[in-house]
Write an enzyme that holds these catalytic residues in place. Structure first.
Site, mmCIF file in Angstrom:
data_model
loop_
_atom_site.group_PDB
_atom_site.id
_atom_site.type_symbol
_atom_site.label_atom_id
_atom_site.label_comp_id
_atom_site.label_asym_id
_atom_site.label_seq_id
_atom_site.Cartn_x
_atom_site.Cartn_y
_atom_site.Cartn_z
ATOM 1 C CE1 TYR A 145 -3.774 2.400 0.595
ATOM 2 C CE2 TYR A 145 -2.544 3.187 2.495
ATOM 3 C CZ TYR A 145 -3.589 3.331 1.600
ATOM 4 O OH TYR A 145 -4.450 4.385 1.727
ATOM 5 C CG ASP A 229 5.891 4.262 1.061
ATOM 6 O OD1 ASP A 229 6.036 4.991 2.070
ATOM 7 O OD2 ASP A 229 4.796 4.056 0.519
ATOM 8 C CE LYS A 256 0.885 5.404 7.913
ATOM 9 N NZ LYS A 256 -0.554 5.231 8.022
HETATM 10 C C1 LIG Z 1 3.635 2.537 3.244
HETATM 11 C C2 LIG Z 1 2.593 3.596 3.101
HETATM 12 N N1 LIG Z 1 2.707 4.524 2.143
HETATM 13 C C3 LIG Z 1 1.822 5.510 2.002
HETATM 14 C C4 LIG Z 1 0.730 5.602 2.837
HETATM 15 C C5 LIG Z 1 -0.263 6.730 2.670
HETATM 16 O O1 LIG Z 1 -0.133 7.612 3.738
HETATM 17 P P1 LIG Z 1 -1.344 8.602 4.140
HETATM 18 O O2 LIG Z 1 -2.413 7.743 4.738
HETATM 19 O O3 LIG Z 1 -0.716 9.545 5.120
HETATM 20 O O4 LIG Z 1 -1.778 9.272 2.898
HETATM 21 C C6 LIG Z 1 0.562 4.663 3.846
HETATM 22 C C7 LIG Z 1 -0.593 4.754 4.768
HETATM 23 O O5 LIG Z 1 -0.868 3.899 5.559
HETATM 24 C C8 LIG Z 1 1.508 3.629 3.984
HETATM 25 O O6 LIG Z 1 1.370 2.702 4.917
#
Ligand SMILES: Cc1ncc(COP(=O)(O)O)c(C=O)c1O
Length: 394
Positions: A145, A229, A256
């Protein structure tokens, strides 16, 4: 009446109003648990109280982002100190310089750009990679994700333009053979390979050293960029999980925990890769964001990160490792690393409600994220709640 039925009857008035103005009665798909989640009212330290007065230890932590739990006095003071003098400005502030310096030092990448979420950080990373390389193809891995932008959700999802699939290759998770074959075939088209080194939705299993190194060496060989990521995994090490693999990505996305409880995102990279954003350079990429680099977020986030130093990270990871070991010993399938654990149970919703009843707030997919106010008494409570929930669901 069962615990859940009682809670649902107590929250019915809120739910009835919600469904009239929000599709399905909720904004965040990721928080939905059938038939409807409880409503939070307040949080303090590791605990949350809902609108029925039920208290739960927070292992969701707003999807891993509240590294110090709720209402940390130092983080709150840092935010409050900014707010009394204004909350947002149409000028840059020193806060973005200070925080970029801190992230640069911790993550080991010199250049930073701020935004408001992990989704945006990933969007910006993909834009940077395409602008820098002049190529279109993004490679990513099935089940990981990366937020909700078009390029990183399934190309057959409703609302995604059909043509988009041509510029995104989705490969099986951690499969060296298909990855190498794709790079051999299309390496010169690849702008970037986007990887989460411990993807939550794909099972929260850390990538092998070999696979992480393979992605690094293949991207280098073909002139493509490696984006790691770290939106979830930044909490696992001083500069993120990639440091444990001894690799240096071209771009790193963060979000986060860096917001100290406020909306935040950031992209770090090699200076030349982020150069397309330089308005004094060729300035080929314009990217604003009315609330990007907001000083309230940045000051709160910076304090949260300062408090989450190497010793705090080590302590929290050890607490998580011990919890996972206890779970595995009790026969629970639990994956993860350090302060992040994922429970694998076929009855996801049933498990979520059982845990909630026993005073534990988990992620809707069985994610357990610890926070620094927790200690071994808390993890003993969490362990007991999980093990007894598993028994009752058997
Ligand atoms: C690995 C990863 N990338 C991107 C995101 C997207 O982040 P946001 O919810 O702050 O848009 C998440 C969200 O859980 C994530 O776990």
């Amino acid at each position: 009446m069962s615990f859940t039925d009682n809670l649902l009857s107590l929250t019915a008035p809120l739910r009835e109003r919600a469904v009239k103005v929000l599709p399905g009665g909720i904004t965040r798909s990721t928080l939905f648990v059938a038939p409807h989640p409880p409503y939070a009212v307040s949080g303090d330290g590791a605990w949350v109280t809902d609108s029925t007065g039920h208290r739960v230890i927070d292992c969701n932590n707003n999807y891993t982002s509240l590294i110090h739990g709720h209402n940390n006095p130092e983080v709150m003071a840092a935010a409050a100190a900014v707010m009394t003098g204004g909350t947002a400005f149409g000028l840059p502030t020193e806060a973005e310089i200070d925080f970029a310096e801190l992230l640069s030092q911790r993550v080991g990448l010199p250049s930073w750009r701020f935004c408001n979420s992990g989704t945006e950080a990933v969007m910006m990373a993909v834009r940077a990679a395409r602008a820098y390389t002049g190529r279109d193809l993004l490679v990513r891995f099935e089940g990981s994700y990366h937020g909700t932008s078009d390029a990183v959700v399934a190309s057959d999802s409703p609302g995604i333009p059909r043509g988009l699939a041509a510029d995104v290759a989705v490969l099986p998770q951690a499969d060296a053979e298909t990855f190498t074959a794709l790079m051999r075939r299309r390496g010169s088209d690849v702008a970037a390979v986007l990887i989460d080194l411990m993807p939550n939705r794909a099972g929260l299993v850390p990538a092998t050293q070999e696979f992480a190194e393979l992605v690094r060496s293949e991207t280098e060989r073909h002139g493509a960029l490696m984006i790691v990521d770290e939106v979830i995994t930044l909490r696992l090490g001083i500069g993120g999980l990639h440091q444990r693999y001894g690799i240096t990505p071209d771009l790193v996305t963060a979000a986060k925990i860096i917001g100290g409880g406020f909306p935040a995102g950031a992209l770090g990279g090699r200076a030349e890769v982020l150069e397309p954003f330089n308005p004094l350079g060729s300035g080929r990429v314009g990217w604003g964001g009315t609330f990007s680099a907001n000083p309230v977020t940045l000051r709160a986030g910076q304090r949260a990160m300062e408090l989450f130093d190497a010793a705090a990270i080590e302590r929290l990871n050890a607490l998580g490792d011990e919890l996972r070991q206890g779970l595995v010993q009790a026969g629970v399938t639990a994956t993860g690393f350090g302060s992040l654990t994922r429970l694998h149970h076929p009855q996801t919703t049933g498990l979520w409600w059982k845990l909630y009843e026993k005073g534990v707030l988990a992620g809707t997919n069985g994610l357990i994220a610890l926070s620094t106010p927790m200690d071994t008494t808390d993890t003993a409570h969490i362990l007991e709640a999980i093990v007894s929930s598993y028994k009752e669901l058997a």
